[in-house]
Design an enzyme around this catalytic site. Structure first.
Site, mmCIF file in Angstrom:
data_model
loop_
_atom_site.group_PDB
_atom_site.id
_atom_site.type_symbol
_atom_site.label_atom_id
_atom_site.label_comp_id
_atom_site.label_asym_id
_atom_site.label_seq_id
_atom_site.Cartn_x
_atom_site.Cartn_y
_atom_site.Cartn_z
ATOM 1 N N ASP A 2 5.423 5.338 3.969
ATOM 2 C CA ASP A 2 5.309 4.521 2.753
ATOM 3 C C ASP A 2 5.369 5.426 1.521
ATOM 4 O OD1 ASP A 2 5.023 2.288 1.144
ATOM 5 O OD2 ASP A 2 2.842 2.188 1.347
ATOM 6 N N GLU A 44 4.399 5.246 -6.431
ATOM 7 C CA GLU A 44 3.063 4.651 -6.516
ATOM 8 C C GLU A 44 2.064 5.350 -5.602
ATOM 9 O OE1 GLU A 44 6.064 1.289 -7.284
ATOM 10 O OE2 GLU A 44 5.943 3.169 -6.154
ATOM 11 N N ASN A 45 2.544 6.010 -4.561
ATOM 12 C CA ASN A 45 1.667 6.715 -3.631
ATOM 13 C C ASN A 45 1.685 8.227 -3.861
ATOM 14 O OD1 ASN A 45 0.704 4.427 -2.368
ATOM 15 N ND2 ASN A 45 2.317 4.405 -0.822
ATOM 16 N N ASP A 89 -2.466 7.514 0.386
ATOM 17 C CA ASP A 89 -2.237 6.227 1.048
ATOM 18 C C ASP A 89 -1.566 6.379 2.406
ATOM 19 O OD1 ASP A 89 -2.118 3.579 1.646
ATOM 20 O OD2 ASP A 89 -1.174 2.955 -0.212
#
Length: 472
Positions: free
Chosen positions: A297, A301-302, A315
């Site tokens: 993922d 954003e991570n 994350d």
């Protein structure tokens, strides 16, 4: 905690798969790749794998190619084509190949007086832990499906004789109805992920234990990383606590937000700055791959920006445990640029949910949209690196973030057909000489031709920016 959380992972985290499940997968594939391999060992490994529920789809092709389930052996040896067939369908993925997370007890205290530099304040909530630590919960940072993430500060207890002007003064103020000061704020800021057990259990029940993203598994993954000595540019786990209602995951606080916010604010970055971030991200990701972990993922954003303004990977709720290998089972050869490290993985079986089509559509590799073909989780992470670099350099996504790389999007067709440079020209985006080529090679639709991490680090763009990427 083990009883509470163990309900939906007991089968997966038990010795039925055990910590050596990925090693057995790799051994089966490599035994088949070797001519004249030990047929007795091959049968034993196949039998062991078929005892694991996530490998049941292997039974039919194994039996069709000479495996006898009654004896747990290959009486006449494996039939030709077995390796190709297993590679085509892929191994299964253990949903929880990690130990159940270890936690300590805690108690949430209301309206606690805390001594700070030059003042005393009252905090509405303080987490008092069984190991003597304290965490003041200051404000809400993010609300999520399982609860919320809070900004906090680490506290230390004040000895009774120090409380509110000495022991006698503390007794007087307590008798007078005023709470003595029990805590002193330190300079360490933290993020506290508050996972509400009722919401988590409801979510597990709705999905019958098959979660695309599991915040408790994330804790187990972070403990696994710590047990391997940690990884640079990967957010470490500080501690985990639990009370009757909530699991509290204590993490370092990254004061500069995420890289998405940086790009949203600044647009495309100077290549030197983008290269510095990429050096940090790649160094962290290659350490994870060395551990047999695919992030699954990766996204802006991570990637948080810490107090030193470095990119930090976070994350791990969708992380996949893989079997790293030097062997390219699709091509039957060995990586020419592995340089002592393994940057391929035994192919995994596709699924519409985890471990296949999950994560953010913008960053998903094309092969994850095809639920009929096995895939290499490391190559999928590398595709996401290509999207991240594209965003860092241009300040915009290469295609519609709501749909991802689909053939109905002409922008993806440009990239799929090797015309990424033409796409940049239509947008009047000018990059350095080698940047369009490294983006094209990272965003190669065929994962067998996509750059591996060692090949990325040997690319002229990387070498051109060596003084920046090597700052990692």
């Amino acid at each position: 905690m083990a009883t509470w959380y163990g309900a939906h992972i007991a089968q997966a985290a038990s010795n039925e798969g055990g910590p050596d499940g990925e090693a057995l997968v790799l051994e089966l594939w490599e035994l088949l790749a070797l001519r004249g391999s030990d047929v007795g060992r091959l049968g034993a490994v196949a039998t062991r794998l078929l005892q694991m529920p996530w490998h049941q789809h292997l039974r039919e092709p194994l039996e069709a190619h000479g495996y006898d389930s009654r004896t747990g052996s290959f009486p006449r040896g494996p039939a030709p084509g077995l390796l190709q067939e297993l590679t085509r369908i892929g191994a299964g993925a253990n949903p929880m190949p990690f130990a159940v997370p270890s936690v300590r007890g805690c108690r949430l205290q209301a309206r606690q007086r805390v001594r700070t530099t030059g003042a005393e304040v009252t905090l509405e909530h303080v987490l008092a832990t069984s190991d003597g630590r304290g965490y003041g919960l200051i404000k809400n940072l993010q609300t999520c499906i399982y609860g919320r993430v809070r900004h906090g500060v680490e506290l230390e207890r004040i000895a009774p004789e120090e409380q509110s002007g000495g022991l006698f003064g503390g007794i007087q103020r307590t008798l007078g109805g005023q709470q003595p000061v029990q805590w002193r704020a330190t300079e360490r800021q933290v993020a506290v992920k508050c996972i509400e057990r009722s919401k988590y259990e409801q979510h597990v029940a709705r999905h019958r234990g098959q979660l695309n993203e599991d915040p408790i598994k994330e804790v187990a993954v972070m403990e696994y990383i710590a047990g391997k000595g940690g990884a640079p540019y990967v957010l470490p786990l500080l501690a985990t606590y639990v009370d009757e209602q909530t699991v509290y995951v204590i993490l370092p606080f990254c004061p500069h937000g995420d890289l998405f916010g940086v790009v949203e604010r600044d647009g495309g970055l100077q290549e030197a700055k983008a290269a510095t971030y990429m050096g940090q991200i790649v160094k962290g990701l290659e350490h994870l791959h060395d551990m047999g972990l695919a992030h699954h993922d990766m996204s802006l954003e991570n990637l948080m920006v810490d107090d030193a303004k470095r990119a930090i990977i976070i994350d791990f709720g969708m992380a996949v445990k893989a079997a790293p290998t030097f062997t390219d089972f699709w091509g039957g050869g060995h990586d020419r640029l592995s340089a002592g490290r393994s940057y391929r993985a035994v192919p995994l079986a596709p699924r519409r949910g985890w471990p296949g089509r999950c994560g953010k559509l913008l960053y998903m590799a094309p092969e994850l949209f095809d639920c009929r073909a096995s895939f290499d989780v490391f190559a999928a992470d590398v595709w996401a690196l290509g999207i991240i670099l594209f965003l860092l350099l241009t300040g915009m996504p290469p295609w519609d973030a709501a749909t991802g790389p689909v053939a109905t999007d002409l922008r993806f067709v440009y990239v799929r057909d090797g015309r990424l440079r033409d796409l940049l020209n239509t947008w009047n985006i000018t990059l350095s000489e080698h940047a369009p080529d490294v983006l094209q090679r990272l965003l190669t639709a065929d994962p067998r031709r996509r750059l591996t991490i060692p090949e990325l680090k040997a690319h002229p763009w990387w070498r051109q920016h060596a003084r920046f990427v090597d700052q990692a």
